[in-house]
Design a protein around this motif. Structure first.
Motif: not given
Ligand SMILES: Cc1cc2nc3c(=O)[nH]c(=O)nc-3n(C[C@H](O)[C@H](O)[C@H](O)COP(=O)(O)OP(=O)(O)OC[C@H]3O[C@@H](n4cnc5c(N)ncnc54)[C@H](O)[C@@H]3O)c2cc1C
Length: 410
Positions: A132, A47, A107, A162, A293, A15, A303, A11, A305-307, A186, A34-35, A130
């Motif tokens: 997984v 944010q 973003r 992921d 996530d 993150g 706000a 992923g 999740g990404a933080c 959004r 990355e998928r 890719k």
């Molecule tokens: C409406 C909304 C508003 C938000 N606002 C905020 C905010 O203001 N501030 C904040 O901090 N958070 C916010 N969030 C939360 C934030 O978007 C997520 O928590 C964050 O994007 C998580 O990042 P991640 O890298 O863990 O997961 P993801 O962003 O979901 O990334 C996962 C990656 O893995 C890849 N993937 C998936 N499965 C596979 C696989 N099997 N093999 C290979 N790759 C794979 C996907 O393609 C993707 O690129 C918000 C969420 C929503 C829905």
């Protein structure tokens, strides 16, 4: 025992890329799988609170984020039907209070900054298309990621970054994401299309029964991020065709003229049903570990999740490098990472649900909430400090104290 430094990351979202960078800066060789055919994010805002901007600063990336982002003045809660400002939090002093500013940015700009830094780092290999599909351990010191296209990759450890529907998480948990009943629309729109508060540098959440609307400026104020969230009555009634743009319109009918105007500019092409999951009791399975996530998906009301994913990335790299430098198996670092991150991340995950209930309540609870908010001291940080506090940070480079060698920003 493996004191090796080869890490696979499933992923490449915020993150995963942040983890790749944090690990590379601490001497690991990283392969990101990355998928999607290319790395990318959706066209909406993000944010970033001090717990994330401290990490970005330690990576030498904060200035780049500030260049494309906006430093808001306040986080405001307002009433969605009357526009009345209920309370506000001044965030201009967060740099001093929490060691990192509060920033809002597009973003895709944030992801591009992480991606560019990864591309510039010879220790990071980035592979797209890719998916997984399976993680196995062919021998005692190796983990293997098998991809849908028949290729496979070996490493000393694997990080599942992921996302909500993580494949790696299935090693630990076979439950399904939990649907909140709420749906989001959004997108970032040119500021001239949003008359409401377009001169403001505030992040405003207009809250009300069963719905809310968030607005804040992006890209030096030339764009406005808009998020409309509503409870789907049709979903709750078990009807098909729920979460549609028509249902969005109906949900926001009892809203102020300002919100109705802003709603007319919101993207309707795609919707996001809002999911989270129940907290886990562990994030580790053998030589694999979860992050972001994949580990702790949360509703977006704080706000965070990404933080939290960015904080995970920093702490994971810190803990794995500590294990290797001490001559221990690299997976010994998983324990420290999990100990530091599981509590804070899962508290945030659980608090986000409560925060949503508070925003969306009605009747007496709404009256009491508004009365409390109106009297709240704008400088009272008690409600946010636990999420942003330095004490929640495991890495010394981000905390400020240096107990062992820290990487220098590029
Ligand atoms: C409406 C909304 C508003 C938000 N606002 C905020 C905010 O203001 N501030 C904040 O901090 N958070 C916010 N969030 C939360 C934030 O978007 C997520 O928590 C964050 O994007 C998580 O990042 P991640 O890298 O863990 O997961 P993801 O962003 O979901 O990334 C996962 C990656 O893995 C890849 N993937 C998936 N499965 C596979 C696989 N099997 N093999 C290979 N790759 C794979 C996907 O393609 C993707 O690129 C918000 C969420 C929503 C829905």
């Amino acid at each position: 025992m493996t004191t090796g430094r080869s890490v696979l990351i499933a992923g490449g979202g915020i993150g995963g890329l942040c983890a790749a960078l944090c690990l590379a800066r601490r001497g690991f060789d990283v392969t990101v799988l990355e998928r999607s055919p290319e790395f990318g994010e959706i066209g909406a805002g993000l944010q970033l609170a001090p717990n994330a901007t401290r990490v970005l600063r330690s990576l030498g990336l904060l200035d780049a984020v500030l260049e494309v982002g906006v430093l808001p003045d306040r986080l405001v809660l307002a009433d969605v039907t009357t526009d009345e400002e209920l309370t506000a939090l001044d965030v201009t002093g967060f740099g001093e209070q929490f060691g990192g500013p509060y920033v809002v940015a597009h973003r895709s700009d944030v992801l591009s900054i992480l991606l560019r830094a990864c591309l510039a780092d010879a220790s990071v290999r980035l592979l797209t298309s890719k998916t997984v599909v399976r993680v196995v351990e062919p021998d005692a010191g190796t983990v293997r990621a098998e991809c849908a296209d028949g290729t496979s990759y070996d490493g000393d450890v694997l990080v599942g970054a992921d996302g909500l529907r993580s494949t790696v998480r299935k090693l630990i948990d076979d439950s399904e994401p939990v649907f909140s009943g709420y749906v989001a629309y959004r997108g970032a729109v040119p500021t001239e299309r949003v008359a409401a508060r377009s001169d403001s540098r505030d992040v405003v959440a207009f809250i009300g029964h069963g719905r809310h609307f968030v607005q804040y400026p992006l890209r030096s104020g030339s764009f406005y991020n808009q998020v409309a969230v509503f409870r789907s009555a049709r979903y709750l009634a078990g009807e098909p065709n729920w979460g549609t743009p028509e249902e969005l319109e109906t949900a926001f009918e009892p809203s102020s003229a300002r919100i109705r105007t802003a709603l007319s500019a919101i993207e309707r092409g795609m919707s996001w049903p809002m999911y989270d999951r129940e907290p886990l009791t562990r994030w580790v399975h053998g030589r694999s570990v979860l992050l972001g996530d994949a580990a702790h998906p949360m509703l977006q009301y704080l706000a965070q999740g990404a933080c939290q994913a960015i904080q995970d990335a920093d702490c994971l790299a810190y803990s794995l490098s500590g294990a290797v430098e001490a001559g221990r198996d690299v997976i010994d670092g998983f324990t420290e990472y999990q100990q530091h991150r599981m509590g804070p991340a899962q508290r945030t995950q659980q608090n986000a649900r409560v925060w949503g209930d508070i925003w969306h309540t009605d009747g007496l609870a709404e009256t009491l909430r508004n009365a409390y908010l109106r009297e709240r001291d704008p400088n009272d940080l008690r409600h946010v400090a636990p999420f942003y506090a330095l004490a929640e940070t495991c890495s010394h480079s981000v905390r400020g104290g240096l107990s062992r060698a820290e990487p220098s920003p590029a």
